[in-house]
Design a protein around this motif. Structure first.
Motif, PDB file in Angstrom:
ATOM      1  N   LEU A  18       0.835  -1.199   0.000  1.00  0.00           N
ATOM      2  CA  LEU A  18       0.000   0.000   0.000  1.00  0.00           C
ATOM      3  C   LEU A  18       0.871   1.250   0.000  1.00  0.00           C
ATOM      4  N   GLY A  19       0.412   2.310  -0.665  1.00  0.00           N
ATOM      5  CA  GLY A  19       1.127   3.572  -0.676  1.00  0.00           C
ATOM      6  C   GLY A  19       1.234   4.162   0.720  1.00  0.00           C
ATOM      7  N   SER A  20       2.401   4.712   1.048  1.00  0.00           N
ATOM      8  CA  SER A  20       2.665   5.191   2.411  1.00  0.00           C
ATOM      9  C   SER A  20       1.683   6.253   2.899  1.00  0.00           C
ATOM     10  N   PRO A  21       1.106   7.131   2.045  1.00  0.00           N
ATOM     11  CA  PRO A  21       0.166   8.119   2.585  1.00  0.00           C
ATOM     12  C   PRO A  21      -1.078   7.499   3.205  1.00  0.00           C
ATOM     13  N   TYR A  22      -1.286   6.205   2.999  1.00  0.00           N
ATOM     14  CA  TYR A  22      -2.448   5.554   3.604  1.00  0.00           C
ATOM     15  C   TYR A  22      -2.325   5.518   5.127  1.00  0.00           C
ATOM     16  N   ARG A  23      -1.095   5.409   5.632  1.00  0.00           N
ATOM     17  CA  ARG A  23      -0.896   5.351   7.078  1.00  0.00           C
ATOM     18  C   ARG A  23      -1.323   6.678   7.716  1.00  0.00           C
ATOM     19  N   GLY A  24      -2.218   6.582   8.676  1.00  0.00           N
ATOM     20  CA  GLY A  24      -2.691   7.759   9.373  1.00  0.00           C
ATOM     21  C   GLY A  24      -3.849   8.459   8.694  1.00  0.00           C
ATOM     22  N   ASN A  25      -4.202   8.041   7.495  1.00  0.00           N
ATOM     23  CA  ASN A  25      -5.346   8.623   6.804  1.00  0.00           C
ATOM     24  C   ASN A  25      -6.467   7.598   6.725  1.00  0.00           C
ATOM     25  N   TYR A  26      -6.217   6.480   6.027  1.00  0.00           N
ATOM     26  CA  TYR A  26      -7.127   5.338   5.930  1.00  0.00           C
ATOM     27  C   TYR A  26      -8.373   5.584   5.076  1.00  0.00           C
ATOM     28  N   TRP A  27      -8.434   6.753   4.434  1.00  0.00           N
ATOM     29  CA  TRP A  27      -9.579   7.021   3.561  1.00  0.00           C
ATOM     30  C   TRP A  27      -9.135   7.546   2.193  1.00  0.00           C
ATOM     31  N   ASN A  28      -7.864   7.415   1.854  1.00  0.00           N
ATOM     32  CA  ASN A  28      -7.380   7.959   0.580  1.00  0.00           C
ATOM     33  C   ASN A  28      -7.136   6.864  -0.459  1.00  0.00           C
ATOM     34  N   TRP A  29      -7.647   5.669  -0.212  1.00  0.00           N
ATOM     35  CA  TRP A  29      -7.588   4.583  -1.191  1.00  0.00           C
ATOM     36  C   TRP A  29      -8.652   4.857  -2.257  1.00  0.00           C
ATOM     37  N   PRO A  30      -8.401   4.549  -3.510  1.00  0.00           N
ATOM     38  CA  PRO A  30      -7.241   3.861  -4.073  1.00  0.00           C
ATOM     39  C   PRO A  30      -6.202   4.786  -4.697  1.00  0.00           C
ATOM     40  N   GLY A  31      -6.375   6.119  -4.534  1.00  0.00           N
ATOM     41  CA  GLY A  31      -5.492   7.040  -5.226  1.00  0.00           C
ATOM     42  C   GLY A  31      -4.029   6.856  -4.894  1.00  0.00           C
ATOM     43  N   ILE A  32      -3.723   6.459  -3.641  1.00  0.00           N
ATOM     44  CA  ILE A  32      -2.329   6.303  -3.215  1.00  0.00           C
ATOM     45  C   ILE A  32      -1.690   5.018  -3.738  1.00  0.00           C
ATOM     46  N   GLY A  33      -2.481   4.140  -4.340  1.00  0.00           N
ATOM     47  CA  GLY A  33      -1.944   2.943  -4.979  1.00  0.00           C
ATOM     48  C   GLY A  33      -1.950   1.717  -4.102  1.00  0.00           C
ATOM     49  N   GLU A  34      -2.185   0.585  -4.731  1.00  0.00           N
ATOM     50  CA  GLU A  34      -2.111  -0.715  -4.067  1.00  0.00           C
ATOM     51  C   GLU A  34      -1.658  -1.750  -5.087  1.00  0.00           C
ATOM     52  N   PHE A  35      -0.618  -2.493  -4.729  1.00  0.00           N
ATOM     53  CA  PHE A  35      -0.102  -3.561  -5.579  1.00  0.00           C
ATOM     54  C   PHE A  35      -0.398  -4.892  -4.888  1.00  0.00           C
ATOM     55  N   ASP A  36      -1.291  -5.685  -5.428  1.00  0.00           N
ATOM     56  CA  ASP A  36      -1.561  -7.017  -4.880  1.00  0.00           C
ATOM     57  C   ASP A  36      -0.663  -8.008  -5.606  1.00  0.00           C
ATOM     58  N   ILE A  37       0.379  -8.419  -4.923  1.00  0.00           N
ATOM     59  CA  ILE A  37       1.399  -9.273  -5.525  1.00  0.00           C
ATOM     60  C   ILE A  37       0.899 -10.698  -5.628  1.00  0.00           C
ATOM     61  N   MET A  38       0.210 -11.149  -4.606  1.00  0.00           N
ATOM     62  CA  MET A  38      -0.430 -12.465  -4.591  1.00  0.00           C
ATOM     63  C   MET A  38      -1.687 -12.392  -3.750  1.00  0.00           C
ATOM     64  N   GLU A  39      -2.801 -12.767  -4.309  1.00  0.00           N
ATOM     65  CA  GLU A  39      -3.961 -13.056  -3.476  1.00  0.00           C
ATOM     66  C   GLU A  39      -4.724 -14.224  -4.068  1.00  0.00           C
ATOM     67  N   ASN A  40      -5.482 -14.867  -3.183  1.00  0.00           N
ATOM     68  CA  ASN A  40      -6.158 -16.100  -3.542  1.00  0.00           C
ATOM     69  C   ASN A  40      -7.397 -16.214  -2.672  1.00  0.00           C
ATOM     70  N   VAL A  41      -8.421 -16.879  -3.166  1.00  0.00           N
ATOM     71  CA  VAL A  41      -9.619 -17.101  -2.360  1.00  0.00           C
ATOM     72  C   VAL A  41     -10.126 -18.521  -2.534  1.00  0.00           C
ATOM     73  N   ASN A  42     -10.738 -19.013  -1.469  1.00  0.00           N
ATOM     74  CA  ASN A  42     -11.529 -20.247  -1.483  1.00  0.00           C
ATOM     75  C   ASN A  42     -10.745 -21.484  -1.915  1.00  0.00           C
ATOM     76  N   GLY A  43      -9.417 -21.455  -1.738  1.00  0.00           N
ATOM     77  CA  GLY A  43      -8.619 -22.638  -2.051  1.00  0.00           C
ATOM     78  C   GLY A  43      -8.528 -22.959  -3.517  1.00  0.00           C
ATOM     79  N   LEU A  44      -8.778 -21.980  -4.391  1.00  0.00           N
ATOM     80  CA  LEU A  44      -8.670 -22.218  -5.831  1.00  0.00           C
ATOM     81  C   LEU A  44      -7.203 -22.248  -6.240  1.00  0.00           C
ATOM     82  N   ASN A  45      -6.877 -23.050  -7.207  1.00  0.00           N
ATOM     83  CA  ASN A  45      -5.499 -23.117  -7.699  1.00  0.00           C
ATOM     84  C   ASN A  45      -5.275 -21.969  -8.672  1.00  0.00           C
ATOM     85  N   SER A  46      -5.213 -20.769  -8.101  1.00  0.00           N
ATOM     86  CA  SER A  46      -5.071 -19.577  -8.927  1.00  0.00           C
ATOM     87  C   SER A  46      -4.444 -18.477  -8.098  1.00  0.00           C
TER      88      SER A  46
END
Length: 490
Positions: free
Chosen positions: A168-196
């Motif tokens: 998460l972009g550093s300006p998110y710390r202490g603000n918590y309401w400036n998403w998604p403008g500050i950026g988010e990189f999801d390097i790996m996420e997965n749900v429900n045990g899917l092979n993906s």
């Protein structure tokens, strides 16, 4: 996080219209996997020829011990103080600092384990790096990589599992309401045990915008060879500023499966996402929420099995080309308004290592509003225009087992560096709890008093003073790469 969209996470783990083109493929994989894998660590952070290692954690340590407090902070509860409930994504677990939920396994891995009690309540673990300055050097490339085994559970037993490795972009710390403008990189996420594995970029505005929020710009693929759940795989993200247009890339086991370029987003959106101090990294295992529900109905269910951990062998950050990896100068870098409290009393870009300073006891007296033996941090020679905003800060404060301590901050602005403080802001003190471990003291405590007004800084000075306003014991403040002040100057 956003007023108009109650379900999301400060991260990509949040989308109710998730990746429609990929959903059918993902669902065909559900329940088709067998439980396997030994969870063995490789034993070290790998050597990467041509890259400079900037930071890493190999998660070595005794079984049951917490991850390094110098590298990581542990998130607890159902959201950040003052932030959206359920982390903004509808996930249901309570994050704790218990070794039952988050600890080293004694074999070189971090272990994040979701648990369910007899009443059906779920707990799990989430950590984030203390450093929030991971950024591609000008003309160079940033590489973030982790070797992870997703929770080894599939089919109906996995409904609601949501492991992730992200930034998460550093300006998110202490603000918590400036998403998604500050950026988010999801390097790996997965749900429900899917092979993906999903790789996702969040940016711009919500809903809609160039990243199509709340879904984000995403792609997914099956893990090469063994399934994502049955074995370790290496997940890598690159931010490349050595090419035109600049590019973001996602890999699994060295195989590229997703990319986004600056030209897809536009200059303004790209600048909002990249022209700040950098990013911090997160590892967590959520239960339920928008993304699992989008692919598996209402999750978790009675069939969901607790106790299947996500294992992390290592996390590393490298750079290549550009400006190198040495500590930035003490004075704030050009264009950055996020100033880190540095060891030695400076204010500027984050240092490579975390440390702390001690705050003297208030001695039982009341120093509310008046600095008493403060720790002082200063940046000088700043020339910038006032952007119309307000001061923000996130100070890591701790008083150990001391009861009834209150730490207080004052931020002062000398516009011309002549020793006259044209703007001074004193914030209400923060009552630290009597449990060892850092807490977040932010501007949300509110102003106690202020004098003067903001205006352009011309060779100006910014000063931060922190002291114990009340109490009978000393306290500590995290510095180096842990606490920061964001000044309203661009």
């Amino acid at each position: 996080m956003r007023p108009r969209t109650p379900l999301r996470r400060t991260t990509a783990h949040r989308r109710t219209s998730v990746l429609a083109g990929l959903t059918a493929l993902a669902l065909t994989l559900a329940g088709a996997l067998t439980v396997a894998g030994t969870g063995s660590a490789r034993g070290d952070v790998p050597t990467t020829p041509g890259w400079n290692l900037a930071w890493s954690d190999d998660f070595d340590g005794a079984n049951g011990s917490l991850p390094s407090s110098a590298n990581w902070q542990i998130d607890t509860g159902h959201g950040y103080p003052g932030g959206p409930g359920n982390w903004g994504t509808g996930e249901i677990q309570n994050y704790t600092a218990s070794p039952d939920n988050i600890s080293l396994d004694g074999n070189g891995n971090l272990r994040i384990t979701p648990l369910r009690d007899g009443a059906g309540n779920w707990t799990s673990g989430r950590i984030e790096t203390r450093r929030a300055d991971f950024k591609a050097p000008a003309g160079g490339t940033l590489r973030i990589e982790g070797r992870v085994q997703m929770p080894n559970v599939t089919g109906n037993a996995a409904l609601g599992y949501w492991p992730a490795f992200w930034a998460l972009g550093s300006p998110y710390r202490g603000n918590y309401w400036n998403w998604p403008g500050i950026g988010e990189f999801d390097i790996m996420e997965n749900v429900n045990g899917l092979n993906s594995v999903w790789g996702v970029l969040h940016c711009g505005v919500n809903p809609g915008g160039p990243c199509g929020e709340t879904t984000g710009l995403a792609n997914s693929r099956a893990c090469p060879g063994a399934s994502c759940q049955s074995a370790f795989h290496t997940y890598r993200f690159e931010w490349d500023r050595s090419v035109t247009p600049e590019a973001l890339r996602w890999y699994v086991d060295g195989q590229l499966f997703h990319s986004v370029t600056k030209s897809q987003l536009g200059a303004a959106t790209w600048a909002d996402m990249t022209d700040h101090a950098g990013y911090f990294l997160l590892l967590n295992l959520a239960i339920g929420g928008a993304f699992p529900n989008a692919l598996g109905g209402s999750t978790p269910t009675a069939e969901t099995v607790p106790g299947r951990p996500m294992l992390v062998d290592y996390v590393g950050v490298w750079t290549r080309g550009g400006g190198g990896t040495t500590d930035p100068p003490t004075d704030p870098p050009s264009g950055s308004s996020t100033l880190t409290l540095r060891s030695g009393g400076g204010l500027g870009a984050a240092q490579s290592t975390a440390s702390s300073v001690t705050l003297a006891s208030a001695g039982g007296a009341n120093h509310d509003g008046t600095p008493h033996n403060p720790q002082t941090f200063t940046a000088t020679g700043i020339t910038r225009a006032y952007d119309g905003g307000s001061t923000q800060f996130d100070v890591f404060a701790d008083s150990g087992t001391t009861v009834a301590n209150g730490q207080q901050i004052r931020v002062s602005y000398d516009r011309t560096g002549d020793g006259t403080w044209e703007r001074t802001e004193t914030y209400h003190y923060f009552a630290t709890d009597p449990v060892p471990g850092y807490e977040h003291y932010t501007q949300t405590k509110g102003l106690k008093s202020s004098t003067g007004s903001h205006g352009a800084l011309v060779n100006g000075t910014v000063r931060v003073e922190i002291w114990n306003a009340i109490g009978n014991g000393p306290g500590t403040v995290g510095v180096g790469n842990q606490s920061f002040v964001h000044i309203p100057y661009g």
